[in-house]
Design a protein around this motif. Structure first.
Motif, PDB file in Angstrom:
ATOM      1  N   UNK A 104       0.863  -1.185   0.000  1.00 42.45           N
ATOM      2  CA  UNK A 104       0.000   0.000   0.000  1.00 42.45           C
ATOM      3  C   UNK A 104       0.894   1.229   0.000  1.00 42.45           C
ATOM      4  N   UNK A 105       0.602   2.185  -0.881  1.00 45.16           N
ATOM      5  CA  UNK A 105       1.475   3.367  -0.960  1.00 45.16           C
ATOM      6  C   UNK A 105       0.800   4.631  -0.428  1.00 45.16           C
ATOM      7  N   UNK A 106      -0.512   4.563  -0.206  1.00 43.32           N
ATOM      8  CA  UNK A 106      -1.207   5.739   0.338  1.00 43.32           C
ATOM      9  C   UNK A 106      -0.981   5.844   1.844  1.00 43.32           C
ATOM     10  N   UNK A 142       3.052  -0.080   6.699  1.00 50.05           N
ATOM     11  CA  UNK A 142       4.030  -1.182   6.598  1.00 50.05           C
ATOM     12  C   UNK A 142       3.405  -2.522   6.969  1.00 50.05           C
ATOM     13  N   UNK A 143       2.346  -2.459   7.808  1.00 45.13           N
ATOM     14  CA  UNK A 143       1.689  -3.693   8.254  1.00 45.13           C
ATOM     15  C   UNK A 143       0.604  -4.151   7.276  1.00 45.13           C
ATOM     16  N   UNK A 144       0.335  -3.361   6.230  1.00 37.80           N
ATOM     17  CA  UNK A 144      -0.843  -3.647   5.393  1.00 37.80           C
ATOM     18  C   UNK A 144      -0.489  -4.007   3.952  1.00 37.80           C
ATOM     19  N   UNK A 145      -1.352  -4.792   3.347  1.00 40.73           N
ATOM     20  CA  UNK A 145      -1.211  -5.201   1.952  1.00 40.73           C
ATOM     21  C   UNK A 145      -2.586  -5.107   1.309  1.00 40.73           C
ATOM     22  N   UNK A 146      -2.650  -4.744   0.033  1.00 41.15           N
ATOM     23  CA  UNK A 146      -3.917  -4.849  -0.702  1.00 41.15           C
ATOM     24  C   UNK A 146      -3.955  -6.244  -1.315  1.00 41.15           C
TER      25      UNK A 146
END
Ligand code: CTP
Ligand code: MG
Length: 236
Positions: free
Chosen positions: A137-139, A152-156
């Motif tokens: 995720x870049x937002x 940093x903990x997240x993914x789409x």
């Protein structure tokens, strides 16, 4: 050379496209001269790792889905299966038609998929038995309360998601028995306590959800079909 077990692509296409709007299911809407679904079918047809394709569709769409399959899926379309009221139910029904060792589930509405990403997903499925394509995720992300969430903990989570077919069948059976519903299939595997390999992709692979998403798809697909128009101008 050892022959690799065959892989079927299972494409759920039985949604209503409510957020997209319009009279028909969004997957039939025009995108650069052919239906959205045609782009998805072509990507899977062009990937040698995919032996067969199973489409899941709504009642009444069957003839049209067969026609598109014949036109764009190069003899790979094996079946058109009647879908259910949720994506999960549609995938579960589609699984009944799968006879290969591995299955790759991919949203029909994710039409910018490339044959190269499909091949990578098949490779990861063969090694790990369960995988999903994800994107970092870049937002900047925040909760409605205003609290920031560390990206940093997240993914789409995207598709394709690949599985050993019987493993996915077991996961669907267990979810159904316990009334668990998710918007993807990897979540059902994780619920069984099994790991799911994360294949990080940097190739844009958006899902057409709203009508405005077509603009993104047009940009992505036309840069592929007419690369010369997008090439940098040679310097004098
Ligand atoms: N899908 C399906 N069966 C359902 C619901 C969805 O096969 N009962 C499919 C859709 O056709 C789509 C994919 O699952 O290819 C992802 O779903 P989504 O983008 O939510 O599409 P729709 O459900 O059609 O859209 P909406 O939620 O706006 O109605
Ligand atoms: Mg939906």
């Amino acid at each position: 050379m050892r022959v690799q077990p065959a892989v079927t692509a299972l494409l759920p296409a039985a949604g209503r496209g409510e957020r997209f709007g319009g009279e028909q299911n969004k997957i039939f809407s025009d995108l650069l001269g052919q239906p959205i679904l045609a782009w998805t079918l072509e990507a899977f047809a062009q990937c040698d790792e995919i032996a067969r394709i199973v489409l899941v569709g709504s009642e009444g769409d069957s003839d049209r889905l067969w026609e598109l399959g014949e036109q764009y899926a190069k003899d790979k379309l094996q079946a058109v299966v009647l879908g259910g009221s949720s994506r999960q139910e549609s995938v579960r029904r589609g699984l009944d038609a799968i006879s290969t060792e591995y299955v790759l589930v991919h949203d029909a509405a994710r039409c910018c998929i490339t044959p190269e990403l499909v091949a990578e997903a098949v490779g990861a499925t063969r090694i790990h038995q369960a995988m999903t394509v994800v994107r970092v995720v870049t937002d900047t992300l925040m909760r409605r309360s205003g609290e920031l969430v560390d990206r940093k903990d997240l993914m789409a989570v995207e598709t394709p998601q690949g599985f050993q077919t019987d493993l996915l069948r077991r996961a669907h059976l267990s979810a159904r028995t316990e009334g668990f519903v998710a918007t993807d299939d990897a979540s059902l595997i994780r619920r069984l306590g099994r790991g799911v390999y994360l294949l990080e992709s940097t190739v844009p692979n958006p899902k057409i959800t709203y009508a405005d998403d077509l603009r993104i798809a047009v940009a992505l697909l036309s840069s592929r079909t007419h690369p010369q128009r997008f090439a940098p101008t040679p310097s004098e």
